[in-house]
Each structure stands twice: as structure tokens, then as C-alpha cells.
Design an enzyme around this catalytic site. Sequence first.
Site, PDB file in Angstrom:
ATOM      1  N   CYS A   7       5.850  36.106-114.619  1.00  0.00           N
ATOM      2  CA  CYS A   7       4.657  36.723-114.061  1.00  0.00           C
ATOM      3  C   CYS A   7       4.414  38.077-114.720  1.00  0.00           C
ATOM      4  CB  CYS A   7       4.848  36.890-112.554  1.00  0.00           C
ATOM      5  SG  CYS A   7       3.419  37.630-111.781  1.00  0.00           S
ATOM      6  N   CYS A  13       4.055  44.564-108.797  1.00  0.00           N
ATOM      7  CA  CYS A  13       3.611  44.045-107.500  1.00  0.00           C
ATOM      8  C   CYS A  13       4.685  44.197-106.434  1.00  0.00           C
ATOM      9  CB  CYS A  13       3.151  42.605-107.694  1.00  0.00           C
ATOM     10  SG  CYS A  13       3.659  41.419-106.507  1.00  0.00           S
ATOM     11  N   CYS A  16       8.286  40.038-105.327  1.00  0.00           N
ATOM     12  CA  CYS A  16       9.472  39.221-105.550  1.00  0.00           C
ATOM     13  C   CYS A  16      10.476  40.008-106.395  1.00  0.00           C
ATOM     14  CB  CYS A  16       9.108  37.897-106.212  1.00  0.00           C
ATOM     15  SG  CYS A  16       8.572  38.086-107.906  1.00  0.00           S
ATOM     16  N   CYS A  89      -0.322  33.736-108.186  1.00  0.00           N
ATOM     17  CA  CYS A  89       1.087  34.078-108.051  1.00  0.00           C
ATOM     18  C   CYS A  89       1.896  32.817-108.315  1.00  0.00           C
ATOM     19  CB  CYS A  89       1.354  34.598-106.640  1.00  0.00           C
ATOM     20  SG  CYS A  89       3.110  34.638-106.230  1.00  0.00           S
ATOM     21  N   GLN A 215       8.715  27.593 -91.619  1.00  0.00           N
ATOM     22  CA  GLN A 215       9.386  27.959 -92.868  1.00  0.00           C
ATOM     23  C   GLN A 215       8.405  27.952 -94.035  1.00  0.00           C
ATOM     24  OE1 GLN A 215      12.187  29.217 -93.209  1.00  0.00           O
ATOM     25  NE2 GLN A 215      13.527  28.538 -91.568  1.00  0.00           N
ATOM     26  N   TYR A 244      15.794  30.249 -80.350  1.00  0.00           N
ATOM     27  CA  TYR A 244      14.818  30.736 -81.338  1.00  0.00           C
ATOM     28  C   TYR A 244      14.188  29.512 -82.013  1.00  0.00           C
ATOM     29  CZ  TYR A 244      17.816  34.845 -80.713  1.00  0.00           C
ATOM     30  OH  TYR A 244      18.563  35.867 -80.186  1.00  0.00           O
ATOM     31  N   GLU A 266      12.290  29.819 -76.904  1.00  0.00           N
ATOM     32  CA  GLU A 266      11.491  30.572 -77.878  1.00  0.00           C
ATOM     33  C   GLU A 266      10.614  31.562 -77.119  1.00  0.00           C
ATOM     34  OE1 GLU A 266      10.649  30.768 -81.330  1.00  0.00           O
ATOM     35  OE2 GLU A 266       9.062  32.065 -80.571  1.00  0.00           O
ATOM     36  N   ASP A 314      18.814  30.190 -84.527  1.00  0.00           N
ATOM     37  CA  ASP A 314      18.107  30.489 -85.779  1.00  0.00           C
ATOM     38  C   ASP A 314      17.271  31.743 -85.547  1.00  0.00           C
ATOM     39  OD1 ASP A 314      16.791  30.450 -88.186  1.00  0.00           O
ATOM     40  OD2 ASP A 314      15.693  28.579 -87.812  1.00  0.00           O
ATOM     41  N   CYS A 341      18.697  33.984 -91.708  1.00  0.00           N
ATOM     42  CA  CYS A 341      17.952  34.362 -92.919  1.00  0.00           C
ATOM     43  C   CYS A 341      18.402  35.732 -93.419  1.00  0.00           C
ATOM     44  CB  CYS A 341      16.452  34.324 -92.658  1.00  0.00           C
ATOM     45  SG  CYS A 341      15.951  35.367 -91.291  1.00  0.00           S
TER      46      CYS A 341
HETATM   47  N1  SAH Z   1      14.036  27.446 -85.765  1.00  0.00           N
HETATM   48  C1  SAH Z   1      12.669  27.647 -86.114  1.00  0.00           C
HETATM   49  C2  SAH Z   1      12.193  29.088 -86.020  1.00  0.00           C
HETATM   50  C3  SAH Z   1      13.108  30.167 -86.527  1.00  0.00           C
HETATM   51  S1  SAH Z   1      12.357  31.751 -86.779  1.00  0.00           S
HETATM   52  C4  SAH Z   1      12.374  27.066 -87.480  1.00  0.00           C
HETATM   53  O1  SAH Z   1      13.257  26.745 -88.239  1.00  0.00           O
HETATM   54  O2  SAH Z   1      11.185  26.904 -87.799  1.00  0.00           O
HETATM   55  C5  SAH Z   1      12.827  32.669 -85.425  1.00  0.00           C
HETATM   56  C6  SAH Z   1      12.015  32.398 -84.168  1.00  0.00           C
HETATM   57  O3  SAH Z   1      12.555  33.253 -83.144  1.00  0.00           O
HETATM   58  C7  SAH Z   1      10.529  32.721 -84.239  1.00  0.00           C
HETATM   59  O4  SAH Z   1       9.804  31.588 -83.822  1.00  0.00           O
HETATM   60  C8  SAH Z   1      10.335  33.886 -83.242  1.00  0.00           C
HETATM   61  O5  SAH Z   1       9.112  33.809 -82.540  1.00  0.00           O
HETATM   62  C9  SAH Z   1      11.503  33.664 -82.306  1.00  0.00           C
HETATM   63  N2  SAH Z   1      11.996  34.850 -81.573  1.00  0.00           N
HETATM   64  C10 SAH Z   1      12.039  36.130 -82.001  1.00  0.00           C
HETATM   65  N3  SAH Z   1      12.627  36.906 -81.080  1.00  0.00           N
HETATM   66  C11 SAH Z   1      12.978  36.108 -80.048  1.00  0.00           C
HETATM   67  C12 SAH Z   1      13.644  36.324 -78.803  1.00  0.00           C
HETATM   68  N4  SAH Z   1      14.077  37.540 -78.457  1.00  0.00           N
HETATM   69  N5  SAH Z   1      13.854  35.274 -77.994  1.00  0.00           N
HETATM   70  C13 SAH Z   1      13.441  34.021 -78.345  1.00  0.00           C
HETATM   71  N6  SAH Z   1      12.806  33.760 -79.509  1.00  0.00           N
HETATM   72  C14 SAH Z   1      12.577  34.785 -80.358  1.00  0.00           C
END
Ligand code: SAH
Length: 385
Positions: A7, A13, A16, A89, A215, A244, A266, A314, A341
Site C-alpha cells: 500500500c 495512514c 495497519c 485499502c 468479527q 460476552y 451479553e 470472549d 483479542c
Molecule cells: N463472542 C462474540 C462477541 C465477542 S466481542 C463473537 O465472537 O462474535 C465482545 C462482546 O462483549 C461484544 O458483543 C460486547 O457488546 C460485549 N460486552 C462488552 N462488555 C460487556 C459486559 N460487561 N458484559 C457483557 N457483555 C459485554
Amino acid sequence: MAKRRSCPLFGRCGGCDYVNEKYPDELLEKYLTEEQFLSRFCKVSPILPSPEITEYRCKVQAVCSSLDGKLVTGIYRKGSHKLIPIRSCPLEDRRAGEILSTIRMLAGRYHIKAYDEDRGTGHLRHVLVRCSKYYDEALVVLVASSFDLPSASDLAAAIHQRHNYVKSVSIIVNTEKTSMVIPENAKEEVIYGKGYIMDRLCSLDFRISALSFYQVNPRQAENLYTVAMNMADLRPSDIVVDAYSGTGTIALIAAASGAGRVIGVESNAQAVKDAEENARINGIDNATFITADASKWMKEKAKEGFSPSVLFLDPPRSGATEEFLAAAGRMAPERIIYVSCNPETLGRDLRYIHRFLPYEIRAIQPVDLFPGSSHIETVVMIDRK
Ligand code: SAH
């Protein structure tokens, strides 16, 4: 054909970190980061590389500004408010680039101007585009200073006319002085189409709306979830918690992979709505979703004596809280699958588990969800001793 992974804007930029490097070199650097934070707990397996290293990003958030009276889109240079205009991009889905180009072209015709934060004039602050990898569908969100965007429905119709795959156009208002593209509790007005798109992952259909988490690299996300499911080794007797849970991806894949009962937790109510709809669309009746703060919910349920056999978590980049981990210890699931992540907060949380809970860290599998950037995803298998 995929674009070459290079790029001309690299270094200017700031979107990345590795786009001009060879992919094996990028993977090596990421592996060293993983080792730095995680190798003290267990051997780190080699990184699972991404099947696509260009055009994989299916979510694009462009900043709007004006240059010589014309609307331009791009990205703020890292740590500044200076816009770097971007025409294409190499990491982003080709369709997002096409849509943004059309919006830049149509803005003049419909008298739509970029919002000027200092003067408080103009309309458009950002454009968010999400594309489905499996279906030829895309969703466009115009983030504006008010719902009175000039000729908004004509613009939406014109976008769809040029790009048939655009199935939804909506407006979200952001009047706050913030670098956040979409403010919390934002209201959305759908001006064209259905307000969401569909994608398919691990043989299940998912509804993705503007505000819910999904994702950014769905092909590799499929591999990520497969790794997590293999580690979980689910059985019909399993009661599973997916903390989550977002739009329900992990929970629903677990429910369809042989688990007895799954509960997703969530905090984003719209994501929970999507998750419930996703369960319905896929004919899954052994998964339920709860809108709650994950730590509070875990603490309450642990107090009630609830004990799932498998716990997935997650969390966002900040990781889990000690309250969450302590409650997980009290619930005493046989297995915990931690999807992270951020290796740094993951290392912090594993240290807590290692020190205070009767669990053993059995496997660490990094998965490259973000080629070109320094981010890396990790799945960890943690068993009760
Ligand atoms: N497992 C899902 C999302 C993971 S991202 C996937 O793979 O697609 C993390 C998620 O946590 C998001 O959706 C966000 O809204 C949620 N989140 C953030 N803080 C939180 C909390 N305190 N309690 C519950 N969920 C939460």
C-alpha cells in the site's frame, strides 16, 4: 483477484502495521508477542494463519471531511485529527471501497457536506459499511449530525441502484464531540431496506445489524470457532455458558455442535435481539440469551449455586474482571474456553486463574484474525484439576 499486499499509504495512514511486509514475517512478530505474554503458562502452538490476507475486512468505518469543497473519506492519521483520504485499502472488502466511492460522487449531487466539528456545520461524519462474506449483501450506515440529511432517501436509493448488493441504508445521529464513530445508545433510522444483512458461519446463518459486534474477518472467524469447539468437545449432557456472546455466534455453534443447553450473556440489547433471531432462523431451541453485565450475572448465578459444565468467554480488549473470574471459579465448570483479542489482558487473566483457581492451562492456540495489523486472537483451553 486479491490485490497485492502492499500500500502506498503505508506509514502515513496508520491503519495497519504490516501491510508492506511478507506475511511469514508478520506471523513471526505476532508469535513473539504471544510468547512474551503467554508462554509462562503453557506452550504456545504455532499461529493459525488467515486464509485471506487482503480484502478480508468486512467492516469499514470511514471518516468524512471536505477537501476543495468536495466530500472525501478516509482515516484519521494515528493520534491526530488529520484526515488521510483513502480511495482503496488492500485489507478491506472490495465492495466497501465501491460504496464509499459512490457516496463521494453522489454527495455533490445531493448537497451533502462533511460535518465540520469546529464550526458545527455540514452533515456527514462517518460512513460505516458491513459486507457479508457468504452472501452478496452489504449494509451502509450514514453517521450524521442529524436525521435531516438532505435527500437521504434519494441517496439511499441511488446507492442501491448502483450496487444491488446494498440491502440496507440507515442513519445514526452522532452530535457528540467524540472520536467514537457511533455513540453509546445511538438511535438508528433505517431509510432503505431491512436494517441488517445475513452471513453464514460454520453452517449457520447470522443476522448482522449496524450496532452489533461481528468479527471483521468471517472466514478466519469460522476457523477460530472451530478451534474453540474442538477444545470444548461438547456432549449432550453439557450445560454451556457463552459470556460476552455478541450476536450469539459461539453460543449457537455450541448449541448446534452437540451441547445440551446453552446460555449466552451479553450487555448490548440489540446484539441479544440479533442472537435470539439467529437462534430462530437456524431452528435452534436449546440456546437462550440474557442481556446483562457478564461479571454481575456470573456473580449472581454463582451465588445461586449454578454450575455449567463448560464456560466460554470472549470479552472485549480489556479482558475479564476479577469478579468474573472469581465467580467462574465458584461455578467450577469442567472446562473454560477463553477467546481473547488481547494477549496482554489474557496473560493477566491467566495469571489470576493460575494463582487462585484449581485449573490447569492446557493449550494456547493463536489465530490470526487481523492480517496486516498487530492484533492477534488467542484461544485457550483451561481444565479443572
Ligand atoms: N463472542 C462474540 C462477541 C465477542 S466481542 C463473537 O465472537 O462474535 C465482545 C462482546 O462483549 C461484544 O458483543 C460486547 O457488546 C460485549 N460486552 C462488552 N462488555 C460487556 C459486559 N460487561 N458484559 C457483557 N457483555 C459485554
